[in-house]
Design a protein around this motif. Structure first.
Motif, short mmCIF file in Angstrom:
data_model
loop_
_atom_site.label_atom_id
_atom_site.label_comp_id
_atom_site.label_asym_id
_atom_site.label_seq_id
_atom_site.Cartn_x
_atom_site.Cartn_y
_atom_site.Cartn_z
N ALA A 145 0.94 -1.25 -0.18
CA ALA A 145 -0.33 -0.22 -0.29
C ALA A 145 0.76 0.93 -0.05
CB ALA A 145 -1.02 0.06 0.79
N ARG A 146 2.10 1.54 0.81
CA ARG A 146 2.97 2.46 0.68
C ARG A 146 3.93 2.47 -0.87
NH1 ARG A 146 6.46 2.17 5.50
NH2 ARG A 146 7.76 0.29 4.17
N GLN A 147 4.37 1.48 -1.67
CA GLN A 147 4.35 1.89 -2.49
C GLN A 147 3.53 2.22 -3.47
OE1 GLN A 147 7.76 1.76 -3.48
NE2 GLN A 147 8.35 0.62 -1.15
N HIS A 148 2.63 1.77 -3.29
CA HIS A 148 1.24 2.00 -4.25
C HIS A 148 0.89 4.04 -4.02
CE1 HIS A 148 -1.93 1.98 -6.82
NE2 HIS A 148 -3.33 3.08 -5.91
N LEU A 149 0.98 3.96 -2.57
CA LEU A 149 0.28 5.33 -2.66
C LEU A 149 1.80 6.34 -3.20
CD1 LEU A 149 -0.61 5.18 0.87
CD2 LEU A 149 -2.01 6.43 -0.97
N LEU A 150 3.08 6.19 -2.67
CA LEU A 150 4.32 6.87 -3.50
C LEU A 150 3.79 6.63 -4.89
CD1 LEU A 150 7.25 5.08 -1.43
CD2 LEU A 150 5.75 7.85 -1.48
N LYS A 151 3.97 5.60 -5.68
CA LYS A 151 3.34 5.79 -7.02
C LYS A 151 2.53 6.68 -7.02
CE LYS A 151 2.77 2.73 -10.87
NZ LYS A 151 2.76 1.26 -11.33
N VAL A 152 1.71 6.68 -7.19
CA VAL A 152 0.40 8.24 -7.39
C VAL A 152 0.70 9.51 -6.72
CG1 VAL A 152 -1.85 8.95 -6.36
CG2 VAL A 152 -1.59 6.02 -6.62
N GLN A 153 1.64 9.56 -5.90
CA GLN A 153 2.64 11.04 -4.80
C GLN A 153 2.89 10.67 -5.93
OE1 GLN A 153 3.14 10.18 -1.47
NE2 GLN A 153 1.74 10.67 -0.55
N ARG A 154 3.98 10.15 -7.05
CA ARG A 154 5.11 10.49 -7.84
C ARG A 154 4.59 11.11 -9.11
NH1 ARG A 154 8.22 5.80 -7.62
NH2 ARG A 154 7.38 5.58 -5.65
N GLY A 155 3.32 10.29 -9.55
CA GLY A 155 2.51 10.70 -10.70
C GLY A 155 1.65 11.82 -10.41
#
Length: 112
Positions: free
Chosen positions: A79-89
């Motif tokens: 979940a943390r990796q997914h949130l970081l990916k969304v934030q970078r996007g």
């Protein structure tokens, strides 16, 4: 008390069986049900002999905690990796969509 131990054992065994495919909602439901059972167990008054008898069964259940906790930590990391990916996007998207419109500017026409 035996009823609560049996219910806790069944709940734990069901979760262990589904651990590979369980999502965070199933794990959350498991934790809530487990907490309810443990609260009910705490309300029971136990003699020392009962504590010893049930203690063995409970310690066997506690051995499975590491498996369940490991799975929960893996889901948390995903979940943390997914949130970081969304934030970078979002950051990259906002850099390309910068607004260059200023509402405070004025133009003067000097040709008269």
């Amino acid at each position: 008390m035996d009823k609560w131990i049996v219910e806790l054992e069944q709940l734990t065994n069901q979760m262990i069986a589904r651990l590979e495919i369980a999502d965070f909602e199933e794990l959350e439901s498991f934790v809530v049900k487990r907490e309810e059972i443990i609260d009910n167990m705490k309300q029971q008054g136990l003699s020392e002999l009962e504590r010893q008898n049930y203690g063995r069964r409970v310690s066997n259940l506690l051995l499975t905690d590491q498996l369940i906790l490991s799975t929960m930590n893996n889901l948390k990391d995903e979940a943390r990796q997914h949130l970081l990916k969304v934030q970078r996007g979002r950051t990259q998207k906002s850099a390309y969509e910068a607004e260059y419109v200023t509402t405070d500017s004025m133009f003067f026409d000097y040709k008269k």
